[in-house]
Every structure is written in C-alpha cells, then in structure tokens.
Design a protein around this motif. Structure first.
Motif, short mmCIF file in Angstrom:
data_model
loop_
_atom_site.label_atom_id
_atom_site.label_comp_id
_atom_site.label_asym_id
_atom_site.label_seq_id
_atom_site.Cartn_x
_atom_site.Cartn_y
_atom_site.Cartn_z
N VAL A 360 3.26 -0.35 -1.25
CA VAL A 360 2.47 -1.56 -1.42
C VAL A 360 1.59 -1.41 -2.65
O VAL A 360 0.84 -0.44 -2.77
CB VAL A 360 1.61 -1.84 -0.17
N THR A 361 1.71 -2.36 -3.55
CA THR A 361 0.92 -2.36 -4.78
C THR A 361 0.24 -3.73 -4.91
O THR A 361 0.40 -4.60 -4.05
CB THR A 361 1.81 -2.11 -6.01
N CYS A 365 4.91 -5.71 -1.87
CA CYS A 365 5.41 -4.58 -1.08
C CYS A 365 6.91 -4.43 -1.30
O CYS A 365 7.65 -5.41 -1.27
CB CYS A 365 5.13 -4.82 0.40
N GLU A 366 7.34 -3.19 -1.52
CA GLU A 366 8.76 -2.90 -1.57
C GLU A 366 9.07 -1.91 -0.45
O GLU A 366 8.39 -0.91 -0.28
CB GLU A 366 9.19 -2.32 -2.91
N LEU A 385 0.76 -7.84 6.36
CA LEU A 385 -0.01 -7.48 5.16
C LEU A 385 -0.77 -8.66 4.56
O LEU A 385 -1.55 -8.47 3.62
CB LEU A 385 0.94 -6.91 4.09
N GLY A 386 -0.53 -9.86 5.05
CA GLY A 386 -1.16 -11.04 4.47
C GLY A 386 -0.56 -11.43 3.13
O GLY A 386 -1.27 -11.94 2.25
N LEU A 387 0.75 -11.21 2.97
CA LEU A 387 1.44 -11.51 1.72
C LEU A 387 2.39 -12.69 1.90
O LEU A 387 2.78 -13.03 3.02
CB LEU A 387 2.24 -10.30 1.24
N ASN A 391 6.91 -11.86 -1.87
CA ASN A 391 6.29 -10.65 -2.43
C ASN A 391 6.63 -9.40 -1.64
O ASN A 391 6.05 -8.34 -1.87
CB ASN A 391 4.78 -10.82 -2.52
N VAL A 392 7.56 -9.53 -0.71
CA VAL A 392 8.04 -8.37 0.06
C VAL A 392 9.53 -8.20 -0.24
O VAL A 392 10.33 -9.08 0.08
CB VAL A 392 7.81 -8.53 1.56
N LYS A 393 9.87 -7.11 -0.86
CA LYS A 393 11.26 -6.81 -1.21
C LYS A 393 11.79 -5.78 -0.22
O LYS A 393 11.19 -4.72 -0.04
CB LYS A 393 11.36 -6.29 -2.64
#
Length: 747
Positions: A360-361, A365-366, A385-387, A391-393
């Motif tokens: 997570v950056t 998130c990857e 994560l609240g994303l 944005n999650v790969k």
C-alpha cells in the motif's frame, strides 16, 4: 510446442519487448469489443481486459481471466479462444488477467468457468479471426469469402497464397471491430483444440519449481506477518503482553488488528499480528505472545450437543420447501422406512493455505494473492482501506488448491491493512493450523428421510427434512434458515417421479463462519438421498440401480412446475441446461454395463452405487470395498460423468479422479469439532487426508454428449460418500448413516 509463459506485472514499456521493435499488433477487448489495441499493457495508461493479442512475431497472446488452482482453466479458456481464432497451439502464450469488472465475473467457483464463458470465448476468437480474414482479403483484393484462417495463417482458397497472423496484425488492428452477431462460429465438427486432451500450460513450470504460487512472492523491503486470531468467533483481545515476542530475533513490530462487528462477511478476523523480517521469526514471535480473549456468544458451541439438537429438529415438522401431491397422513409401519443422516463440519484442507502479499502506497494498493475471486478481493480490500476500487490492483498467482476457501478474501484484507499501517510491503502467511482452526466451514447438517411403499412394492410417498446453518449467516446477522439456493443443491431438485413428495427445512443458528466448499450443500444432500434410495432398494429387495430407475420415472425434462418453489438451476436457464431425466437413465445404463464387466466380489467385499446431478452435470459412482476385522479398504471406484461438451478430456478425467479422492477423504475422515467454541483439530494428524495406500483404483468414464458444457470441478464429489457407505452395507450388512467413518471403522 513453445513454452507457455505466465506473464506478470507487464508494463506499457514491456509491450514493446513482447511485440518486437515496432510494438504493433491486434488486440481485442471483452465488453463491447470497443477498446483500442494496446495489447497486453496492464497499467493505468493502457487499455486493459484484453483477451486476444497478436504480435508481429506471430505469437498469439490469450488472456485467462479465471484463477488456476490445478483444474486447468488456464488451458481450457485458451483452447476455446484458439480454436475459433484458428491459432496454432505452438504459437500461443497465456496471460493471467488482473482483477477487472470488464471481464464479467471472475469468480472461479461454482464449476462455471467453462459453462459460463464457452460461447463468449468462442465469439471473441471468431471476431479476431474475422478481422484477420478481412485484412488478408483486402491485401489480396479478393472477396473475404475466398479466404480462410488456419494454424495462425490466412490462406487464399484458389491460389493458396498465405499470410501469417503476425504479418496481418498491424493492419487488422486498425479495422472496425465487427459486431458479435455478425461473426461466424465454427461447426463443432471442425474443432481442432476443443475436445482435445492438452497438457496444462503450467505443467512444466510446476514440475521444475518455476511456477509462481502465493507463497513464492517476494518484494523489495517486504516484511512478514503471522497473526494470532480469536479462537472463538466474536471474541476479542482482552489482554496482550508482547514483551517476549519482541525479543525474538527478527521481530520488528506487534500490531493489534480490530475484530469486526456484525456478520463476518469477508472481513479480517482481527487479533494480533507479529511482524518480522522472515516468516519463521514472525511465527516464533507469535508463539511468545501472552494473550487472553474476551467472552463470546459462541463460547458454548459444542458440536456433539449441536448435532443432537439438529437431529431432534429434523424429526419434527419444518418449513415446506417443495410439495407434490397431498401430504401423507398415515405411514403404516410395515410399509414405511425412515432414517436420519448426519455430516459434521468440514474444512477445505488445500495444500497451500491462504496467503497474500500487499503493498500500500500513496498511489493505492497492489496485491499478489492466491485468490479464486480477484474482483471481490479488489472490492473488499478497497472498502477496508478506504480506497476506490480502481486504486486496488490484484495480481492472481497460481493457487495450490482452493476448493472454495480462497473465494473468501479475508486473508488479502489482512495483508492490505498491515501494509497500510506499516507503509511497506507485507506478506501474510497462514499456517496449516490457521487454515483448519479459522476457516469458513462447510456446514454441520442432519437430514431425515421417510418413504412409504404401495401394494406393488413401489415407493409412492417421500417426506424429507434438512437442517444446517446457512452460508447466508456469514453475510447477514440473524439468518437461521437455509436459502433457496442452498436447498436447490441436491435437496429440492432431485427429480423423483412419486405421487407425493414433501420436502422441509428447519432452523439452525450459525456459531462459526459458514462458507461454500467443493460441491457445497450437495455434500450432505447427496449423502442423504443416495443412502436412502439404497436403503429403499434393500427393503424392496431390488438392485439400487433399479430402484433409482423406478423413482426417477420416465425420461422427461423436469421443470418442478406447481411444486411450491422456483428452481435456481445453478444460475442457468432450464432451456439451456434442463433437468433431463433421460441423462440420468443413460448414466444408469452405462454404470450397469460397467459393473457387469467387473469380477465377482470376494468374501467381505461389496459394491455400492449412487447417482447425482449437480452444477448441471450428471455423475454416477460405484465403489468396491472390503471390510475385514472392522478395517475398511476401498478397492475400486468407477465414475461415469456426463458433463455435456468437453473442452479438455484429460482435465475432466483428472478433476473427476480428484473428486473421488476428495469425497473419500470427507466420508472416511473429514470432521471439524468444536468444544467451548474452539476448533479442536489443528493439522493433518487429526484432520487427515487420503493417503496413497488408502486410494483405490479409479476408472473414469466420460459419457459423450451433445449438450452444452456443464460443470466439472465439483459434480464428482457428491455421489462418493453414499456409494461408499452403500458398498460397506453390501459387504457387511451394517448401515452407517453418520460421517466420518473413521469413528466406527479402522481406516
């Protein structure tokens, strides 16, 4: 044949390497077929979700959007694509798709990867082939009707001139994508890949150790986590002393994770995570934790008591789920038979326990996860994560088995939460003990069956009840009744042709996480009906196969009309996948003929039989056992499967063989027990799997069928247990109605 490659983390820059210096080629997308041809690029700057790409090097890149866990789907999906495309199999390279909604469902469960995507994949291949043929016709200035694709080339019929796919790819990629409705699909008789046994594309890498599973992922700066989770569902950390844990060499942090409230869903269980520079240190640090836990409403859960309650419930009236004819008011003792069958909690016990790595950056998130459901992983992690989901790969690794456990992404959520907290890559590795003691369990169950014979020694009435905690309880609080979808799995959908049928369900409160496992509720329901039909056959002094023929009635397509329920049919239209009693009868004939060829049984030996439809496939299993001095030996198992059109016969045979082993494991040794709310089993010493000396000789008969492709991974499991217990009765005269058998027999 060229070596297949599992291409991972392909960037925009890497596309040029794959396609040659020009970087050109033809690429087709999945939804609407309207994406631009940026082949194989899987980042935010390029179009994604590509099924077919062709490079100037004449390589054909085919994307598999499903998860490979040994079933061979990374071979089956490409076989379908390549066939309609007319691709040379030696030119094919398989690409693993990332999580992306545009693929449609990526959930590799329910035995539906082929049956749900067969036509769509054929269409994708046909569209690509059409574009290549149109391009070649334009180059030669001839009508497109005069050209045809074959073995990664396009030929001109009269002159026999040819161009390779690679030579056509650039110009083909500039064409308008034809509408799916306009493309021509091949005749089944022209298939070159579909219906052929092909070695799975990852086999060589699996054999030489190069295959990448979840546990093989390693990132720069990565740390490792081992988590002590609540021993009882609903409990939380009461006290924590991590002094000794932090003294373990390699341990760098101890982090408490929140315990979720409400229904379990796919949330992380919470607990205490020990973070270290290596897995061993993390595990040793975890052992050094001093923890106490709060009380839970599930603290008193005891499986012996719970099962006794279930058995009592199914002997009393429940909610009617299906009814045909009037309810029987009188059950004469001399012409009535009844029985109760029980199955304990079960767990998946796949070879590779759950594992996920997250980074997570600030950008998102990857994940690298051995997941069966990349999209639900993406959704659940994003929520935790609240994303935004985009944005999650999610990178899908090979799975060392799944059986349904890896369709729940709680372990990926754990890795993501810890990475977000630590601001560095984190791998969460479950131990075997974690997997057995903190799973999503197949439901404990009890079933009551009662039938009445008429004056002609024919069964004319059936009453049955089933009770088990519902999978729905995992997703909503307060659920006590099984869902219609669960009851459709081998209970309400058995097409018996009796004048009177009444099927009921009873309440059961969930005390742990309930989840789907290979063949789901068919496990207990096939055991119940498969055993009871054999008991009826014994009472009527008829062969079991004959009893099935009589109770199924005349060949027909059963719709269950006017019987008080709407049949879900595994999400399929009855017009496409009817409940075809003729296919039952054909399997009965096939198995009867096979058994007639078997040697005469010796003393203390016996054959048992069962048949079951699940995941729109039909499977019959016959089992030969020997019981001497209370020791059970399974000698042979014959399985006949009608799964409609078969894409890769070798994989269907392999999956059926695996289903026999899986089913025997469950029936002979499978049991998860709870005392004081805690699972008592911990590893293979007390949750054993079938060993080689216990494994029978297995024969698989693939029944030819022109029906549409059906499920394969799960349908072989349900008839195994009843065929086994029926065989034991044939050998010994003793009827066992409660699983597992190692409680009463030496295994």
């Amino acid at each position: 044949m060229t070596t297949f490659t599992a291409v991972e983390n392909i960037s925009r820059r890497d596309v040029l390497k794959l396609f040659g210096a020009a970087g050109g080629g033809l690429a087709l997308g999945a939804t609407g077929l309207a994406w631009s041809p940026m082949a194989l690029a899987q980042d935010n700057q390029a179009m994604m979700n590509l099924f077919i790409a062709i490079g100037e090097d004449n390589k054909v890149y085919l994307t598999c959007h499903r998860s490979e866990m040994g079933q061979g789907i990374r071979t089956g999906i490409p076989q379908i694509l390549a066939d309609e495309l007319e691709a040379d199999w030696d030119n094919v390279v398989v690409i693993q798709g990332l999580a992306d909604k545009r693929y449609g469902s990526q959930n590799t469960d329910g035995s539906r990867s082929i049956r749900k995507h067969y036509t769509r994949m054929r269409q994708m291949g046909a569209v690509a082939r059409t574009m290549l043929e149109q391009t070649a016709a334009a180059k030669w200035q001839v009508p497109v009707s005069e050209v045809y694709a074959k073995s990664s080339k396009v030929f001109h019929k009269s002159s026999n001139k040819s161009l390779t796919f690679g030579e056509l790819a650039l110009d083909a990629g500039k064409q308008t994508v034809p509408a799916i409705e306009s493309v021509r699909l091949k005749s089944d008789s022209d298939f070159t890949h579909i219906g052929q046994s092909k070695t799975i594309v990852d086999m060589q890498d699996m054999l030489n150790g190069k295959a990448i599973y979840g546990y093989d992922i390693k990132l720069d700066g990565m740390v490792y986590a081992s988590i002590s989770r609540p021993p009882v569902l609903g409990s939380d950390v009461a006290s924590l002393d991590d002094t000794e844990a932090r003294k373990v060499v390699g341990v760098i942090d101890v982090i408490q994770l929140p315990v979720p409230k409400g229904a379990p869903l796919f949330q992380a269980l919470g607990g205490v995570a020990v973070i270290a520079t290596n897995t061993w240190s993390a595990m040793q640090g975890r052992k050094a934790l001093k923890l106490t836990w709060t009380a839970s409403v599930n603290d008193l859960h005891d499986t012996d008591k719970y099962m006794a309650e279930l058995v009592a419930k199914v002997k009393t009236p429940g909610k009617v789920m299906r009814q045909l004819g009037d309810s029987v008011q009188k059950w004469p003792k001399e012409s009535t038979l009844n029985a109760v069958y029980t199955v304990p909690y079960l767990t998946h016990a796949m070879m590779e326990p759950p594992v996920a790595t997250a980074n997570v950056t600030a950008q998102g998130c990857e994940l690298w996860s051995s997941t069966q459901t990349p999209q639900s992983t993406q959704q659940t992690v994003a929520a935790a994560l609240g994303l935004q989901e985009d944005n999650v790969k999610v990178n899908v690794t090979l799975l060392g088995g799944g059986f349904g456990r890896k369709s729940k992404p709680d372990f990926s959520v754990e890795a993501a939460m810890l990475s977000q907290r630590l601001n560095k890559p984190v791998k969460v590795s479950w131990t075997r003990e974690d997997e057995i003691q903190h799973g999503y369990y197949h439901a404990i169950s009890a079933q009551f069956y009662q039938a009445k014979f008429d004056g002609n020694n024919k069964v004319d009435a059936l009453l049955a009840r089933t009770g088990f905690p519902s999978i729905s309880s995992t997703f909503a609080e307060g659920v006590e009744m099984p869902s219609a979808g669960e009851l459709d799995l081998g209970f309400t959908d058995v097409p018996l042709a009796l004048p009177q049928i009444r099927l009921e369900a009873v309440k059961a409160v969930a005390r742990t996480r309930i989840g789907w496992m290979r063949s789901v509720c068919n496990i207990q329901h096939a055991f119940g009906i498969g055993s009871f039909v054999d008991e009826l056959a014994v009472k009527a002094q008829k062969p079991c196969i004959q009893m099935w023929r009589e109770m199924l009635g005349a060949p027909r397509k059963e719709t269950f009309a006017d019987q008080g329920f709407s049949y879900g049919n595994y999400g399929e239209e009855l017009a496409d996948h009817p409940v075809d009693v003729a296919r039952y009868h054909h399997l009965l004939d096939v198995m009867e003929a096979s058994l007639a060829k078997q040697p005469k049984v010796a003393k203390n030996q016996g054959w048992g039989f069962a048949i079951h439809r699940s995941f729109v496939s039909y499977v019959a299993v016959a089992t030969l056992v020997e019981v001497v001095d209370n020791k059970l030996q399974v000698l042979k198992s014959i399985a006949a499967i009608d799964a409609g059109l078969v894409v890769n016969p070798d994989r269907v045979k392999s999956q059926t063989e695996g289903a026999i082993i899986f089913g025997l494991t469950l029936a002979m040794m499978g049991e998860i027990s709870f005392i004081d709310g805690k699972v008592t089993q911990s590893n293979f010493h007390d949750y054993p799997l079938l060993r080689l000396p216990q494994c029978p000789d297995i024969e698989v008969i693939l029944v030819e069928s022109n029906a549409k492709p059906a499920g394969v991974g799960e349908p072989g499991v349900p008839p195994v247990a009843p065929s086994l217990t029926n065989a034991i009765f044939a050998a010994t005269g003793v009827r066992y109605r409660d699983l597992p058998l190692n409680k009463v027999l030496s295994i």
